[in-house]
Write a protein that holds these residues in place. Structure first.
Motif, PDB file in Angstrom:
ATOM      1  N   UNK A  14       3.783   3.628   7.364  1.00 21.54           N
ATOM      2  CA  UNK A  14       4.504   3.676   6.239  1.00 21.54           C
ATOM      3  C   UNK A  14       5.490   5.263   6.335  1.00 21.54           C
ATOM      4  N   UNK A  15       4.781   6.076   6.281  1.00 23.42           N
ATOM      5  CA  UNK A  15       5.510   7.397   6.558  1.00 23.42           C
ATOM      6  C   UNK A  15       4.824   8.084   7.828  1.00 23.42           C
ATOM      7  N   UNK A  25      11.265  12.798  -4.961  1.00 30.28           N
ATOM      8  CA  UNK A  25      11.703  13.298  -6.262  1.00 30.28           C
ATOM      9  C   UNK A  25      11.282  12.397  -7.288  1.00 30.28           C
ATOM     10  N   UNK A  26      11.311  11.105  -6.983  1.00 31.99           N
ATOM     11  CA  UNK A  26      11.113   9.773  -7.944  1.00 31.99           C
ATOM     12  C   UNK A  26      10.132   8.799  -7.372  1.00 31.99           C
ATOM     13  N   UNK A  59       2.959   3.484  -8.404  1.00 33.76           N
ATOM     14  CA  UNK A  59       3.609   2.325  -8.723  1.00 33.76           C
ATOM     15  C   UNK A  59       3.315   1.055  -8.347  1.00 33.76           C
ATOM     16  N   UNK A  98       8.581   6.338  -8.393  1.00 38.47           N
ATOM     17  CA  UNK A  98       8.852   5.097  -8.666  1.00 38.47           C
ATOM     18  C   UNK A  98       9.889   4.230  -8.066  1.00 38.47           C
ATOM     19  N   UNK A 100      14.909  10.937  -1.897  1.00 38.36           N
ATOM     20  CA  UNK A 100      14.683  10.334  -3.254  1.00 38.36           C
ATOM     21  C   UNK A 100      13.464  10.196  -3.721  1.00 38.36           C
ATOM     22  N   UNK A 121       0.730  -1.263  -0.026  1.00 40.51           N
ATOM     23  CA  UNK A 121      -0.070  -0.048   0.016  1.00 40.51           C
ATOM     24  C   UNK A 121       0.874   1.112   0.061  1.00 40.51           C
ATOM     25  N   UNK A 122       2.072   1.110   0.664  1.00 44.69           N
ATOM     26  CA  UNK A 122       3.063   2.272   0.584  1.00 44.69           C
ATOM     27  C   UNK A 122       3.536   2.422  -0.821  1.00 44.69           C
ATOM     28  N   UNK A 127      -3.478   2.748  -0.876  1.00 45.56           N
ATOM     29  CA  UNK A 127      -2.926   3.469  -1.638  1.00 45.56           C
ATOM     30  C   UNK A 127      -2.722   5.069  -1.721  1.00 45.56           C
ATOM     31  N   UNK A 183       8.162   2.948   8.838  1.00 42.74           N
ATOM     32  CA  UNK A 183       9.214   2.688   7.686  1.00 42.74           C
ATOM     33  C   UNK A 183      10.067   4.010   7.446  1.00 42.74           C
ATOM     34  N   UNK A 184       9.464   4.974   7.247  1.00 40.70           N
ATOM     35  CA  UNK A 184      10.036   6.417   6.847  1.00 40.70           C
ATOM     36  C   UNK A 184       9.469   7.236   8.018  1.00 40.70           C
ATOM     37  N   UNK A 208      20.808  -1.831  -1.326  1.00 38.63           N
ATOM     38  CA  UNK A 208      21.589  -0.499  -1.844  1.00 38.63           C
ATOM     39  C   UNK A 208      20.985   0.761  -0.959  1.00 38.63           C
ATOM     40  N   UNK A 218      10.164   3.610  -5.311  1.00 46.10           N
ATOM     41  CA  UNK A 218       9.657   3.001  -4.143  1.00 46.10           C
ATOM     42  C   UNK A 218       9.988   1.338  -4.321  1.00 46.10           C
ATOM     43  N   UNK A 219      10.286   0.993  -5.806  1.00 44.88           N
ATOM     44  CA  UNK A 219      10.479  -0.363  -5.951  1.00 44.88           C
ATOM     45  C   UNK A 219      11.915  -0.934  -5.057  1.00 44.88           C
ATOM     46  N   UNK A 220      12.724   0.142  -5.066  1.00 46.63           N
ATOM     47  CA  UNK A 220      13.825  -0.234  -4.200  1.00 46.63           C
ATOM     48  C   UNK A 220      13.836  -0.398  -2.960  1.00 46.63           C
ATOM     49  N   UNK A 221      12.784  -0.244  -2.333  1.00 41.21           N
ATOM     50  CA  UNK A 221      12.405  -0.321  -0.787  1.00 41.21           C
ATOM     51  C   UNK A 221      13.113  -1.543  -0.176  1.00 41.21           C
ATOM     52  N   UNK A 222      13.494  -1.603   1.001  1.00 47.09           N
ATOM     53  CA  UNK A 222      14.158  -2.549   1.505  1.00 47.09           C
ATOM     54  C   UNK A 222      15.425  -3.276   0.833  1.00 47.09           C
TER      55      UNK A 222
END
Lengths: 260, 410
Positions: free
Chosen positions: B295-296, B367-368, A219, B370, B364, A214-215, B249, B318-319, B379, B372-376
């Protein structure tokens, strides 16, 4: 081929390192279960650990295993068995043993914890499946590297580099690409970039099973829609298949032309 | 003697000695509308059980309407059930149902038009389009009602308690589920919302528009699209509430948009996608709140000035924070951050190293989206760590100079 497979499998499961590897997973799982009784939290922590460890162990263990049994393989090559059969038997012995230690190391403690009665069964299966898949892919890459480079030091350092690339550097490159192209619609690009790296793919599949999806906002919605659709599942399966088929093809090519 | 009689007569005329009208299936009066027509001002109407299918009812007298033995009033045609145009009207113990969705009229189970001093207490509202609708009403109490809607989409559902151009309302101990907005306030001033439970509503648990000087306290908002949305309002007090599992969402625990001078004290934000989302809001004090497993925890959009974030707990989010523009005059101090890794040499409970709540990754992400797919991924952990050691990109003024070492208890 069967007897070679049997031999390599038995040799693997008698190896000290595999015991340590299995013991590590057992220990981590039991410790996590004891620290927090919540199965979701245990699975989240476990997924973080397995995503980092399985590719590394797969690739390092694999190269090492090949170098250690190289002489025996060379001996077998004198026998009237095809090279491909010998190598695939050795590889399968390795991959099956690695998967087995994951299933035992993570599956057993969680089964005793009662994961099948909790609502996280699908997450559990995805976690196990992804860990096994990463082991299979990265041990295959390990064999590829080891067969290509006869020098053990060179082979091992390339293995480490390759792991580093897929685990860390690739994500950095993805982030850079996204930052550079941020003025354009990026969802399709992001998805295809994630499909190209098995570690990222495994991570995303696990993330989407978690509440965290959900977060992920827009995307995340696009992603889960994509993965939920048959086309998405097909592409994921295809990507995983390619990750095994292409290295296998290369391995076969090298094997056929290599002078042992 | 004559004087006493005159006084008694005066009282009688003004309804101090109200009569009782009983309504039941076998009585002479077997219908609520009929009862209202025979009743005098200030009479008590008692429903003695049973289900009454009714056409729209107009209450134009000050009446007390009591339902006994599970009396139920069902809208026969799916239209509005009760319209009140008098002061001093009270409802209790009645079950209302059957108000259907209407795209032209906002039909409600009870609509109070320009009424004062009304009471709606201990009623049940089942599957109603709008349940209670107040327009230009004052000094009312809505207490202990059960409101269960059947909302599926935003477009074809109504609000649980809807108030428009009203003031001095008390909304207490109601339980509202499956409506569009649990409680909706538009141009409502000086009102109190207390001890309510608003769960699983499609849009907002509680919604303020253009409402000033209100207070909500000790409510639970769970599993709504957005817990509470406060928009274009001034001087709202938000105290002791729980915002739980508003997850999705575009879900927030608390959404603040263009509001000024609010107090947000001692609330719990647990398991929300975004704990608080703030946009264009000034002079707000956030004190003693706990943000856990969000989440935030905090997302600041632009145009926020002179906010004070003090003595809050940020645990396992998470953040912790996301800031779009520079922090301007906002103050962050004395909070507890579970991710804080500093030390406290003089043992005064305050960390000696400042804490930067905005991670490079959340910067980041802004800014972008998308990325978010790199979460956890490893890197991202690496990047966050290196940024923590030597901040380069993250805003340096978003800083807590006196982070607490242990949880803040008020």
């Amino acid at each position: 081929m069967n007897s070679v497979l049997k031999y390599s499998f038995y040799e693997m499961i008698r190896s000290r390192w595999l015991f340590i590897y299995t013991g590590f997973y057992l220990l981590v799982s039991v410790a996590l279960i004891m620290l927090s009784g919540d199965s979701t939290k245990v699975l989240i922590s476990l997924s973080n650990i397995t995503l980092g460890i399985t590719p590394m162990v797969g690739i390092l263990f694999g190269t090492n295993y090949y170098y250690n049994s190289r002489e025996f393989i060379q001996l077998l090559l004198c026998q009237p068995i095809s090279r491909w059969k010998i190598f695939s038997a050795f590889y399968m012995g390795l991959a099956i043993a690695l998967c087995l230690s994951i299933i035992v190391g993570i599956g057993l403690p969680l089964t005793f914890m009662g994961i099948f009665k909790s609502g996280n069964v699908s997450l559990f299966f995805i976690l196990i499946a992804m860990a096994c898949m990463l082991s299979i892919i990265f041990s295959l890459l390990a064999f590829l590297i080891a067969v290509k480079f006869d020098n053990k030091v060179k082979g091992l350092s390339i293995a480490v580099l390759l792991w580093l690339f897929f685990a860390i550097i690739y994500d950095g490159l993805v982030l850079l690409t996204l930052l550079v192209l941020k003025d354009y619609p990026l969802d399709k690009l992001t998805i295809s970039l994630m499909l190209a790296n098995p570690i990222d793919l495994a991570r995303i599949l696990i993330l989407l099973k978690l509440d965290i999806s959900a977060m992920m906002g827009y995307t995340g919605a696009v992603l889960s829609k994509f993965i939920g659709k048959s086309l998405g599942s097909l592409l994921i399966a295809l990507s995983l298949l390619l990750w095994t088929l292409i290295p296998m093809g290369i391995l076969r090519k090298i094997l056929n032309s290599k002078d042992f | 003697m004559k004087q006493v009689l005159i006084i008694l007569l005066f009282f009688y005329h003004h309804g101090v000695f109200g009569g009782i009208v009983e309504i039941c299936k076998d009585c002479d009066v077997n219908d609520v509308s009929k009862a209202i027509s025979v009743a005098n001002e200030c009479d008590t109407l008692i429903l003695l059980g049973g289900k009454y299918y009714s056409e729209p009812i107009l209450v134009d007298k000050s009446l007390v309407i009591i339902g006994k033995l599970g009396s139920e009033i069902v809208s026969a045609s799916g239209l509005q059930i009760i319209t009140v145009v008098a002061d001093y009207v009270s409802f209790s113990g009645v079950k209302f149902s059957g108000v259907k969705t209407n795209y032209l009229k906002e039909n409600a189970a009870i609509r109070i038009k320009q009424g004062k001093y009304f009471e709606i207490e201990n009623n049940i509202f089942e599957d109603c389009f709008f349940s209670i609708y107040l327009e230009k009403s004052k000094y009312g109490i809505i207490r202990n009602n059960q409101i269960n809607g059947s909302a599926t989409t935003e477009a074809e559902s109504g609000n649980g308690i809807h108030a428009w151009y009203s003031s001095h309302l008390t909304i207490e101990s109601n339980r509202i589920t499956h409506q569009r907005d649990g409680i909706y306030f538009e141009f409502v001033d000086n009102s109190l919302i207390i001890n309510n439970i608003s769960i699983r509503n499609i849009r907002y648990g509680l919604h303020f528009m253009f409402s000033n000087d209100d207070e909500y306290r000790n409510n639970v908002f769970e599993g709504n699209g957005v817990g509470v949305a406060v928009m274009f309002s001034k001087k709202i007090k938000m105290i002791d509430n729980a915002f739980i599992k508003n997850w999705g969402t575009s879900a927030y625990g608390l959404l603040l948009k263009e509001i000024n001078d609010a107090e947000i004290i001692n609330n719990l934000f647990d398991d929300n996608t975004i704990g608080i989302f703030v946009e264009g809001s000034n002079r707000i004090n956030y004190i003693y709140n706990t943000f856990s497993s969000n989440g935030w925890a905090f997302k600041f959009s632009g145009g926020c000035d002179s906010n004070d974030i003090t003595d809050n707990n940020f645990v396992n989010n998470s953040l912790d924070m996301m800031v779009s523009s520079s922090i301007q005059n906002n103050v962050i101090r004395g909070n507890y951050w579970s991710e804080y890794t500093g030390y406290d040499l003089n043992k005064d409970g305050v960390g000696d190293v400042p804490y930067y709540p905005v991670k490079l990754y959340s910067y980041i992400l802004d800014q972008v989206p998308e990325s978010i797919v790199l979460m956890r991924s490893m890197f991202v952990d690496l990047v966050n760590y290196s940024e923590k050691v030597s901040p380069v990109f993250t805003p340096k003024d978003v800083i807590d100079n006196s982070p607490k070492m242990s949880l803040v208890n008020d």
